[in-house]
Each structure stands twice: as structure tokens, then as C-alpha cells.
Design a protein around this motif. Structure first.
Motif, short mmCIF file in Angstrom:
data_model
loop_
_atom_site.label_atom_id
_atom_site.label_comp_id
_atom_site.label_asym_id
_atom_site.label_seq_id
_atom_site.Cartn_x
_atom_site.Cartn_y
_atom_site.Cartn_z
N CYS A 104 0.93 -1.34 -0.01
CA CYS A 104 0.13 0.04 0.01
C CYS A 104 0.93 1.17 -0.16
O CYS A 104 0.64 2.07 -0.73
CB CYS A 104 -0.87 -0.03 1.28
SG CYS A 104 -2.31 0.97 1.14
N LEU A 105 1.81 1.27 0.78
CA LEU A 105 2.93 2.30 0.90
C LEU A 105 3.37 2.58 -0.53
O LEU A 105 3.55 3.82 -1.03
CB LEU A 105 3.91 2.23 1.81
CG LEU A 105 3.37 2.60 3.48
CD1 LEU A 105 4.47 2.35 4.20
CD2 LEU A 105 2.78 3.72 3.53
N THR A 106 3.78 1.46 -1.20
CA THR A 106 4.55 1.46 -2.52
C THR A 106 3.63 2.15 -3.51
O THR A 106 3.92 2.86 -4.35
CB THR A 106 4.93 0.04 -2.88
OG1 THR A 106 5.89 -0.34 -1.78
CG2 THR A 106 5.59 0.11 -4.17
N ASN A 107 2.37 1.63 -3.39
CA ASN A 107 1.31 2.05 -4.37
C ASN A 107 1.13 3.65 -4.31
O ASN A 107 1.10 4.34 -5.38
CB ASN A 107 0.00 1.31 -4.38
CG ASN A 107 -0.97 1.91 -5.34
OD1 ASN A 107 -1.92 2.41 -4.52
ND2 ASN A 107 -1.06 1.62 -6.51
N MET A 108 1.13 3.85 -2.91
CA MET A 108 0.93 5.46 -2.75
C MET A 108 1.89 6.18 -2.97
O MET A 108 2.07 7.47 -3.69
CB MET A 108 0.58 5.74 -1.18
CG MET A 108 0.21 7.03 -0.89
SD MET A 108 0.13 7.26 0.99
CE MET A 108 1.77 6.92 1.57
N ALA A 167 5.59 8.95 3.01
CA ALA A 167 5.55 7.30 2.95
C ALA A 167 5.97 7.20 4.22
O ALA A 167 5.50 6.53 5.32
CB ALA A 167 6.09 6.76 1.90
N ILE A 168 7.19 8.01 4.82
CA ILE A 168 7.53 7.66 6.09
C ILE A 168 6.87 8.06 7.21
O ILE A 168 6.91 7.33 8.25
CB ILE A 168 9.22 8.55 6.19
CG1 ILE A 168 10.45 7.85 5.11
CG2 ILE A 168 9.55 8.56 7.69
CD1 ILE A 168 11.56 8.57 5.05
N PHE A 169 6.23 9.36 7.16
CA PHE A 169 5.33 9.68 8.21
C PHE A 169 4.18 8.55 8.33
O PHE A 169 3.80 8.53 9.63
CB PHE A 169 4.82 10.95 8.03
CG PHE A 169 5.85 12.05 8.46
CD1 PHE A 169 6.00 12.26 9.97
CD2 PHE A 169 6.48 13.08 7.71
CE1 PHE A 169 6.93 13.26 10.29
CE2 PHE A 169 7.26 14.01 8.07
CZ PHE A 169 7.67 14.10 9.58
N ILE A 170 3.50 8.17 7.22
CA ILE A 170 2.71 7.22 7.28
C ILE A 170 3.14 5.88 8.17
O ILE A 170 2.31 5.38 8.67
CB ILE A 170 2.12 6.93 5.95
CG1 ILE A 170 1.23 7.90 5.17
CG2 ILE A 170 1.20 5.40 5.73
CD1 ILE A 170 -0.12 8.17 5.82
N SER A 171 4.38 5.36 7.85
CA SER A 171 4.94 4.38 8.57
C SER A 171 5.03 4.42 9.88
O SER A 171 5.16 3.51 10.89
CB SER A 171 6.30 3.90 7.98
OG SER A 171 7.34 4.95 8.23
N LYS A 172 4.91 5.73 10.43
CA LYS A 172 5.17 6.02 11.86
C LYS A 172 3.59 6.08 12.82
O LYS A 172 3.77 6.11 13.83
CB LYS A 172 5.74 7.13 12.12
CG LYS A 172 7.20 7.35 11.59
CD LYS A 172 8.24 6.50 12.03
CE LYS A 172 9.44 6.71 11.61
NZ LYS A 172 10.74 5.67 12.04
#
Length: 322
Positions: A104-108, A167-172
Motif C-alpha cells: 500500500c505504501l509503495t502504491n501510494m 510515506a515515512i510519516f505514514i509508516s510512523k
């Protein structure tokens, strides 16, 4: 639907779901026809943009700053459609609504990266037209192949880093409530709103990124055309018409990219959610398929290049048959 690794609350350790569930087109009647339409659009997008890139690569006459930018736009259209349409078809036509957190992060990342680059490239093309019309005698000095390549490389790096930060902030973020994304892809806004810990940085990014990657380039384009308009008023009517014709293809590209997004955003909550999702997905899917058609039909240099290719093909056939 509970596919979360565990339940957690605010300030607890970060918890990522095993999967997100993409639910963007739920409840829209006869939506399967739309998916078939997007399949058709994707095939045309591949053919059209590969053809444009092939023509620019093979014809020395098109090795100019303007067509370097056009090549980059075709590449971004091709990659952006590939990042957007095949996952959409897989998700909705083949009922594969589940997507892993990492996928999902990759797609985004790639969808937003290539939307950003499409917007930036349209701004580069407006810069090219502005210098060509406002400073015609200095055009070859100001706008060179090297300068356009440098600008393009800088924009790729800038867009790549900006979306990577997103993407990094989403991963947090920690997800302990729902894992259902109410969008047609792994959209940043619907994802960060699902978080149960502090999502303030992602909220700020969600507000600033559209300004940075869409509206600032659009304002730059408007500014360049104000300069172009002022320059056209100072030249003869016959020359003015000729100069305006060199801008028509770019203006059409700008219109089909920005107008659907602008209208949808301006209407806001007045639009039904399903209508909004359809409009935004069309705004993502249609410009990449229309851009090659516009450049093929509206640009004289490109038409001449196609004619030369056709003549070479006819000569080759004639020689082969003798």
C-alpha cells in the motif's frame, strides 16, 4: 473486519495492519463497465506514450529542449498509469481488495510521485513556451538540452524526496481501529485519518502537498501565460497567431490535467462521495491517454516526424518487394 496485528491505543507502540481493505467503489451500480473502460484506457496509454517516446528518441529533429520535456511527460504518464490502473483493475474487477501495508505504501508513493512529475513537467513546458515567445532571440541561449535535463533531474529528486517523506510519516502511524480505505487506491488522506496515534505531521503534509505539487505549478503556468499574453500584444497580428499556435497543445494538456481536479475540489462536499471518487479516478486515468493524441495531432514538428517515418517505411517496403 479485523486483520490488525493487535489492538492498541494512543501513545502505544506502533501497530501496522497486515492488510488494508480498499473500498472506494462500493455501492456504485454497473461499476464493472468502468473497470473495463479503464482497461481500454490503459492499453491506449501504453501504446500512445511508447509511440511518442519512440518518435522523440529516433528522430534527431525532435532532440530539442521542448521535446525532452515532452519525452519526460510521456514517461511519467506511462509510469503513472502503470502505478494506478493495473492495481485498480486487480482490486475491483478481480475482487482483490486486500493489500499489504508495504504494498500500500509503495502504491501510494508511485501514484503521487508521477502525478507530481506530470504537474511539474507541464510547468517546465510552459517555461519553454514563455522563453520562446518572450525572448525569441535568446531562446537557444537560455533553454538548452542541458538546462532542461538538469531541471528535469532536480524535479525528479525533489518529487521523490517529498513523497518519500510522506510515506515515512505514514509508516510512523499506528492503526488500531479500522483498516478500510475509502478510496480507489492507497490514498494518503484516507489512510492517515485511520491512525489512532498523533497524525499531525501527516495532516500538515496532506494540506501542503496539493499546494506544492499542483497549485504552485499551476500558478507558475498562469504567470508564464500572462507574460506570453503581454508579449503577444507587442507583435504583429500574423506573428501573434503563429506564436499562439505553438501554445495550443500545451494549453490543452494543462486544461485536461488541472480542470477536472480543480472543479472536483471546488465543489467539495456538494459532490456525492461516489461521484467524487469517479471524477478523481478519471482525472488520474484520462490525461495520460489524451496527451499523446494531442501532441500527435496538434504539433507540427511531430506530424512532420510521423510523415518522415511513414515515408521511410514505404521506401523500405518498396525495396523489400523488388
Amino acid at each position: 473486519m479485523s486483520l490488525l496485528n493487535s489492538t492498541s491505543f494512543r501513545d502505544a507502540p506502533i501497530v501496522h495492519p497486515d492488510f488494508f481493505y480498499i473500498d472506494g467503489f462500493a455501492g456504485i451500480p454497473h461499476i464493472e463497465y468502468y473497470y473495463i473502460f479503464t482497461c481500454f484506457v490503459y492499453v491506449l496509454t501504453l501504446l500512445g506514450n511508447i509511440f511518442v517516446m519512440f518518435m522523440i528518441y529516433t528522430d534527431q529533429c525532435l532532440h530539442s529542449p521542448k521535446y525532452i520535456a515532452v519525452f519526460n511527460l510521456a514517461l511519467c504518464d506511462l509510469c503513472g498509469s502503470t502505478a494506478f490502473i493495473p492495481p485498480l483493475i486487480d482490486t475491483f474487477l478481480f475482487k482483490s481488495h486486500l493489500i499489504s501495508f508495504e504494498a500500500c505504501l509503495t502504491n501510494m508513493y508511485f501514484v503521487f510521485l508521477f502525478i507530481s512529475l506530470q504537474s511539474f513537467t507541464l510547468a517546465v513546458l510552459s517555461y519553454d513556451r514563455c522563453v520562446a515567445i518572450c525572448f525569441p532571440l535568446r531562446y537557444n541561449e537560455i533553454v538548452t538540452n542541458k538546462s532542461i535535463l538538469v531541471i528535469t533531474a532536480v524535479l525528479w529528486i525533489f518529487a521523490g524526496m517529498a513523497i518519500l517523506i510522506t510515506a515515512i510519516f505514514i509508516s510512523k502511524l499506528s492503526f488500531c481501529r479500522s483498516n478500510v480505505i475509502n478510496s480507489y487506491f492507497c490514498d494518503h488522506g484516507p489512510i492517515y485519518r485511520l491512525a489512532c496515534n498523533d497524525n499531525t505531521p501527516s495532516s500538515v503534509i496532506n494540506w501542503t502537498h496539493p499546494i506544492m505539487i499542483l497549485w504552485v505549478p499551476l500558478l507558475f503556468i498562469i504567470g508564464t501565460y500572462i507574460c506570453i499574453g503581454r508579449a503577444l500584444l507587442k507583435i504583429a497580428a500574423s506573428e501573434r497567431l503563429k506564436a499562439m499556435k505553438t501554445c495550443t497543445s500545451h494549453l490543452i494538456l494543462v486544461s485536461i490535467f488541472y480542470l477536472p481536479i480543480s472543479i472536483t475540489e471546488a465543489m467539495g462536499t456538494a459532490l456525492h462521495q461516489n461521484t467524487r471518487i469517479i471524477n478523481l479516478s478519471l482525472a488520474t486515468a484520462l490525461p495520460p491517454v489524451l496527451n499523446p493524441i494531442i501532441y500527435t495531432l496538434k504539433t507540427e514538428e511531430f506530424r512532420e516526424s510521423i510523415k518522415k517515418l511513414y515515408r521511410r517505411y514505404k521506401i523500405h517496403l518498396t525495396v523489400s518487394n523488388t
